[in-house]
Design an enzyme around this catalytic site. Structure first.
Site, PDB file in Angstrom:
ATOM      1  N   HIS A  67       0.860  -1.180   0.000  1.00  0.00           N
ATOM      2  CA  HIS A  67       0.000   0.000   0.000  1.00  0.00           C
ATOM      3  C   HIS A  67       0.897   1.231   0.000  1.00  0.00           C
ATOM      4  CE1 HIS A  67      -2.818   2.970   1.716  1.00  0.00           C
ATOM      5  NE2 HIS A  67      -3.809   2.150   1.397  1.00  0.00           N
ATOM      6  N   ASP A 107       3.042  -4.098   8.390  1.00  0.00           N
ATOM      7  CA  ASP A 107       1.761  -3.447   8.155  1.00  0.00           C
ATOM      8  C   ASP A 107       0.684  -4.525   8.283  1.00  0.00           C
ATOM      9  OD1 ASP A 107      -0.585  -2.461   7.082  1.00  0.00           O
ATOM     10  OD2 ASP A 107       0.316  -1.697   5.237  1.00  0.00           O
ATOM     11  N   GLN A 160      -4.524  -5.199   7.040  1.00  0.00           N
ATOM     12  CA  GLN A 160      -5.446  -6.182   6.470  1.00  0.00           C
ATOM     13  C   GLN A 160      -5.399  -7.526   7.192  1.00  0.00           C
ATOM     14  OE1 GLN A 160      -7.680  -5.374   4.208  1.00  0.00           O
ATOM     15  NE2 GLN A 160      -6.862  -3.303   4.006  1.00  0.00           N
ATOM     16  N   LYS A 211     -10.603  -0.783  10.302  1.00  0.00           N
ATOM     17  CA  LYS A 211     -10.691  -2.030   9.545  1.00  0.00           C
ATOM     18  C   LYS A 211     -10.994  -3.221  10.455  1.00  0.00           C
ATOM     19  CE  LYS A 211      -7.351  -0.281   6.149  1.00  0.00           C
ATOM     20  NZ  LYS A 211      -8.292   0.130   5.086  1.00  0.00           N
ATOM     21  N   CYS A 271      -4.714   2.303  -3.718  1.00  0.00           N
ATOM     22  CA  CYS A 271      -3.464   2.842  -3.149  1.00  0.00           C
ATOM     23  C   CYS A 271      -2.293   1.886  -3.391  1.00  0.00           C
ATOM     24  CB  CYS A 271      -3.620   3.140  -1.661  1.00  0.00           C
ATOM     25  SG  CYS A 271      -4.719   4.527  -1.326  1.00  0.00           S
TER      26      CYS A 271
END
Length: 402
Positions: A120, A197, A200, A223, A360
């Protein structure tokens, strides 16, 4: 163990929404999830009964708000398997957390920062800025035509010059799940910092930071069924103690004099200014809700949905699915001769909410020679019937647009 979908869906008031006279089918969860009543109640309850600034007040509301905020930190630490709540820094989200790390790591000219093709923008641009400031070099792990990282190329890129490995756990665009435990271990072998990261991953997987072996991990509340504007950066205590602060202001100090300032202990060292108190409390409520649902059952349910969607969509003439078959959370696709924006707009008129565009991830789109995809993404409250409605709407739209 299957989920009680009727009970779960009843906890989300927004799912009663109608779009053009049709029931809303919300499949844009990789962008943001909807919020259960428990989270909505936590947000409202803070402002109705606890609203006060925290940590320095002596009055009743200040003490109560401080206690609730710090208990939220304990909840997050427990959810992540952190050794101490002091390793949990509240941020504005994953982007904020990654920028924080990129601004405090000791990186110098000639050092190499390793990211992947599937990142991303939030895990690309902060490292580019760091390279511009320091003279470090950005290196990129390539992927194959299935959207899977080339592990041999990764190992070849690793060297004594590698200072940072910054990688997403799960691709927001293709749903690719990277073998981050092995990748972290390899990076640590060459002495690199490891930054994950988990934006997700957090909605779908149980996270045990001790087992992962990373140095830093960031995720966003919105999220994971929590509000926007709140997130978490977990960091190893040893690094949080030894590395410098990023932002200056109230709370992150012990003593301020014009001659110099001494800094507070972690996590407050990295939480300058008034925090998102309500957001932290609501995030804790969301994580407790996820734990009660059960991450194993949640992941199994979402896995069934994404496999069903892939099977049904693959039968549509001219369609291309992106990502590996064991994708998680998100399913990206394109139909030959149909622009993704037009497709998304048309199926929205049928009540189906998906995301269109580059997500993104412009470098990833360039790798595949496309400008964007249509992406459906899944959460606890989605149903098999909604997957069927997605496939039906895409088929109808594709016939109309060709």
């Amino acid at each position: 163990m299957s989920l009680d979908l009727a009970r779960i869906r009843a906890e989300f008031p927004i799912l009663a929404t109608e779009v053009n006279g049709r029931p809303l089918v919300y499949l844009d969860n990789a962008a943001t999830t909807q919020k259960p009543r428990r989270v909505l109640d936590a947000s409202r309850g803070y402002y109705e009964s606890l609203n006060a600034n925290i940590h320095r007040g002596t009055h009743h509301l200040a003490r109560a708000a401080t206690a609730a905020h710090e208990e939220a930190r304990v909840t997050v630490a427990r959810h992540l398997g952190a050794t101490s709540p002091d390793e949990v820094i509240f941020t504005a989200g994953t982007t904020d957390g990654l920028n924080l790390v990129a601004n405090i790591l000791p990186v110098h000219e000639g050092d190499e920062i390793l990211i992947s093709t599937l990142e991303h923008h939030s895990n690309i641009v902060p490292w580019q800025l760091l390279c511009e400031r320091t003279g470090a070099v950005l290196k990129v792990i390539p992927c194959d035509d299935a959207g899977v990282l080339d592990q041999e190329a990764f190992r070849q890129l690793l060297s004594e010059r590698t200072r940072v490995l910054a990688i997403g756990w799960v691709s927001n665009a293709f749903g690719t799940v990277h073998p981050i435990v092995e990748m972290i271990a390899a990076a640590r072998q060459v002495g690199a910092f490891t930054v994950i990261d988990a934006a997700q991953a957090a909605p779908h997987f149980a996270i045990d930071v001790a087992a992962l072996g990373a140095d830093f991990l960031a995720f966003s509340g919105h999220k994971t069924y929590a509000p926007t504007g709140i997130g978490v950066l977990w960091g190893r205590r040893e690094w949080l103690e030894s590395l410098p602060p990023w932002r200056g202001g109230g709370e992150m100090i012990k003593e301020v004099r014009f001659e110099g300032t001494t800094y507070n202990d972690p996590p407050f060292k990295y939480e300058a200014g008034t925090p998102n108190i309500e957001g932290a409390i609501a995030l804790a409520a969301a994580l407790e809700w996820i734990q009660e649902i059960g991450l194993e059952a949640l992941h199994a349910h979402e896995d069934d949905l994404i496999r069903r969607a892939a099977t049904q969509l693959s039968a549509i003439e001219g369609i291309r699915l992106f990502g590996p078959e064991d994708r998680c959370g998100a399913l990206s696709f394109a139909i030959h001769g149909v622009h993704h924006y037009d497709l998304g707009t048309l199926i929205d008129q049928m009540g189906v909410a998906v995301r269109t565009g580059h997500h993104c991830c412009q470098p990833l789109m360039a790798r595949f020679g496309i400008t964007g995809t249509t992406r459906a993404s899944f959460a606890a409250y989605n149903t098999e019937e909604e997957v069927d409605m997605l496939a039906e709407s895409v088929l109808k739209a594709a016939r109309m647009l060709r």
